[in-house]
Design a protein around this motif. Structure first.
Motif, mmCIF file in Angstrom:
data_model
loop_
_atom_site.group_PDB
_atom_site.id
_atom_site.type_symbol
_atom_site.label_atom_id
_atom_site.label_comp_id
_atom_site.label_asym_id
_atom_site.label_seq_id
_atom_site.Cartn_x
_atom_site.Cartn_y
_atom_site.Cartn_z
ATOM 1 N N ILE A 45 41.702 57.132 -4.685
ATOM 2 C CA ILE A 45 42.768 56.636 -5.561
ATOM 3 C C ILE A 45 42.897 57.548 -6.779
ATOM 4 C CG2 ILE A 45 43.452 54.771 -7.120
ATOM 5 C CD1 ILE A 45 42.203 52.807 -5.117
ATOM 6 N N LEU A 46 41.763 57.918 -7.368
ATOM 7 C CA LEU A 46 41.789 58.823 -8.515
ATOM 8 C C LEU A 46 42.440 60.154 -8.136
ATOM 9 C CD1 LEU A 46 38.225 58.178 -9.999
ATOM 10 C CD2 LEU A 46 40.423 57.571 -11.058
ATOM 11 N N GLU A 47 42.125 60.657 -6.954
ATOM 12 C CA GLU A 47 42.720 61.913 -6.493
ATOM 13 C C GLU A 47 44.231 61.773 -6.330
ATOM 14 O OE1 GLU A 47 40.558 62.591 -2.914
ATOM 15 O OE2 GLU A 47 38.914 63.669 -3.913
ATOM 16 N N THR A 48 44.662 60.614 -5.820
ATOM 17 C CA THR A 48 46.099 60.374 -5.652
ATOM 18 C C THR A 48 46.803 60.332 -7.005
ATOM 19 O OG1 THR A 48 45.771 59.150 -3.592
ATOM 20 C CG2 THR A 48 47.826 58.751 -4.781
ATOM 21 N N LEU A 49 46.223 59.609 -7.952
ATOM 22 C CA LEU A 49 46.807 59.532 -9.293
ATOM 23 C C LEU A 49 46.915 60.915 -9.920
ATOM 24 C CD1 LEU A 49 44.828 56.400 -10.520
ATOM 25 C CD2 LEU A 49 47.289 56.475 -10.062
ATOM 26 N N ARG A 50 45.887 61.722 -9.686
ATOM 27 C CA ARG A 50 45.909 63.091 -10.213
ATOM 28 C C ARG A 50 46.941 63.945 -9.478
ATOM 29 N NH1 ARG A 50 41.895 67.890 -8.665
ATOM 30 N NH2 ARG A 50 42.732 69.479 -10.037
ATOM 31 N N ASN A 51 46.933 63.884 -8.149
ATOM 32 C CA ASN A 51 47.870 64.685 -7.349
ATOM 33 C C ASN A 51 49.326 64.397 -7.704
ATOM 34 O OD1 ASN A 51 45.668 65.699 -5.947
ATOM 35 N ND2 ASN A 51 45.940 64.369 -4.172
ATOM 36 N N GLN A 52 49.623 63.114 -7.922
ATOM 37 C CA GLN A 52 50.998 62.696 -8.178
ATOM 38 C C GLN A 52 51.378 62.761 -9.661
ATOM 39 O OE1 GLN A 52 53.098 62.227 -5.752
ATOM 40 N NE2 GLN A 52 51.480 62.495 -4.215
ATOM 41 N N MET A 58 47.585 50.439 -6.822
ATOM 42 C CA MET A 58 46.406 51.296 -6.687
ATOM 43 C C MET A 58 45.500 51.178 -7.909
ATOM 44 S SD MET A 58 47.340 54.897 -4.896
ATOM 45 C CE MET A 58 48.258 55.013 -3.377
ATOM 46 N N LEU A 59 46.101 51.104 -9.081
ATOM 47 C CA LEU A 59 45.301 50.970 -10.298
ATOM 48 C C LEU A 59 44.547 49.647 -10.314
ATOM 49 C CD1 LEU A 59 47.791 52.545 -12.842
ATOM 50 C CD2 LEU A 59 45.443 53.337 -12.415
ATOM 51 N N GLU A 60 45.204 48.588 -9.893
ATOM 52 C CA GLU A 60 44.534 47.289 -9.808
ATOM 53 C C GLU A 60 43.357 47.354 -8.838
ATOM 54 O OE1 GLU A 60 47.651 44.716 -8.596
ATOM 55 O OE2 GLU A 60 48.668 44.721 -10.544
ATOM 56 N N MET A 61 43.569 48.035 -7.739
ATOM 57 C CA MET A 61 42.525 48.198 -6.730
ATOM 58 C C MET A 61 41.360 49.032 -7.278
ATOM 59 S SD MET A 61 43.421 49.684 -2.980
ATOM 60 C CE MET A 61 42.216 49.838 -1.657
ATOM 61 N N GLU A 87 39.093 55.319 -17.538
ATOM 62 C CA GLU A 87 38.204 56.298 -18.186
ATOM 63 C C GLU A 87 36.747 56.046 -17.807
ATOM 64 O OE1 GLU A 87 40.128 57.998 -22.287
ATOM 65 O OE2 GLU A 87 39.321 55.952 -22.359
ATOM 66 N N ASP A 88 36.377 54.790 -17.685
ATOM 67 C CA ASP A 88 34.996 54.437 -17.351
ATOM 68 C C ASP A 88 34.635 54.814 -15.911
ATOM 69 O OD1 ASP A 88 34.658 53.416 -19.877
ATOM 70 O OD2 ASP A 88 35.016 51.334 -19.289
ATOM 71 N N LEU A 89 35.655 55.073 -15.083
ATOM 72 C CA LEU A 89 35.425 55.360 -13.671
ATOM 73 C C LEU A 89 35.564 56.842 -13.322
ATOM 74 C CD1 LEU A 89 37.475 52.386 -12.170
ATOM 75 C CD2 LEU A 89 34.985 52.614 -12.148
ATOM 76 N N LEU A 90 35.992 57.655 -14.288
ATOM 77 C CA LEU A 90 36.245 59.063 -13.988
ATOM 78 C C LEU A 90 34.959 59.840 -13.711
ATOM 79 C CD1 LEU A 90 39.010 59.918 -16.636
ATOM 80 C CD2 LEU A 90 39.314 59.554 -14.181
#
Length: 211
Positions: A170-177, A152-155, A189-192
């Motif tokens: 994807i950001l929401e998933t990373l945060r949720n998990q 997911m991070l690569e994507m 960080e550049d994409l947040l």
């Protein structure tokens, strides 16, 4: 619906398969349509284990599979449904299967929440269809499959992934998990979005007033 009861009375494999066909179309009267499908569901369940291979055959051959899976779940354990679902998802792509059917299969996976399904779900992150990719991310989030974290991070940081909707999910998933973004910190960080940040451990957080 009298025809459905007549088919149930006949009770042959052909009759059960004919009952399942009611799941493939929708009538204009939505309430009546839902009631008829619920009756068919109950009639098929009454056949017990005998109906299982017929339901599985139906799922293999049709695109509208959500209701058939609900019926199957009444007759099999979660692990048995997961095993069948695994065979359905293994190697699947939208180039050879209807994207809507793939999304229906992923919805079932979200309900089953079986970690072992992640192995056959992760490859769908690379699917050509963005609706399938989005549904895949939602499913991996529901399952909590950390095996998908790096993919997911690569994507997320891949400039060829043009869908902002997918990147946000994807950001929401990373945060949720509560998964770390180790190895990708600067790019992430550049994409947040505004109000989102990475803590010292490399986990995504959201300012309280933005949550």
């Amino acid at each position: 619906i009298a025809a459905a009861h007549a088919l149930a009375e006949i009770g042959s494999d052909e009759a059960i398969s004919a009952l399942l066909e009611r799941f493939t179309f929708t009538t204009e009267k939505m309430t009546l349509d839902a009631d008829e499908k619920a009756i068919v569901h109950d009639l098929v369940v009454e056949f017990g284990a005998r109906a299982v291979p017929l339901i599985q055959k139906f799922i293999h051959e049709h695109d509208e599979v959500a209701l058939a899976f609900r019926t199957l779940e009444e007759l099999q354990s979660a692990s048995e449904v997961a095993a069948f679902l695994r065979t359905m998802l293994d190697g699947l792509t939208s180039e050879e299967e209807d994207p809507g059917k793939i999304c229906d299969l992923l919805l079932v996976a979200q309900e089953v929440k079986e970690q072992t399904l992640a192995q056959v779900i992760v490859p769908l992150l690379a699917d050509f269809d963005d609706t399938v990719r989005f549904a895949t991310i939602e499913t991996l989030d529901a399952i909590g499959a950390e095996v998908a974290r790096d993919r997911m991070l690569e994507m997320l940081v891949n400039p060829d992934e043009e869908s902002q909707r997918i990147k946000l999910r994807i950001l929401e998933t990373l945060r949720n998990q509560n998964w770390e973004v180790r190895g990708f910190r600067k790019a992430v960080e550049d994409l947040l979005p505004e109000g989102w940040y990475l803590d010292r451990a490399g986990k995504i957080k959201v300012l309280e007033q933005m949550a």
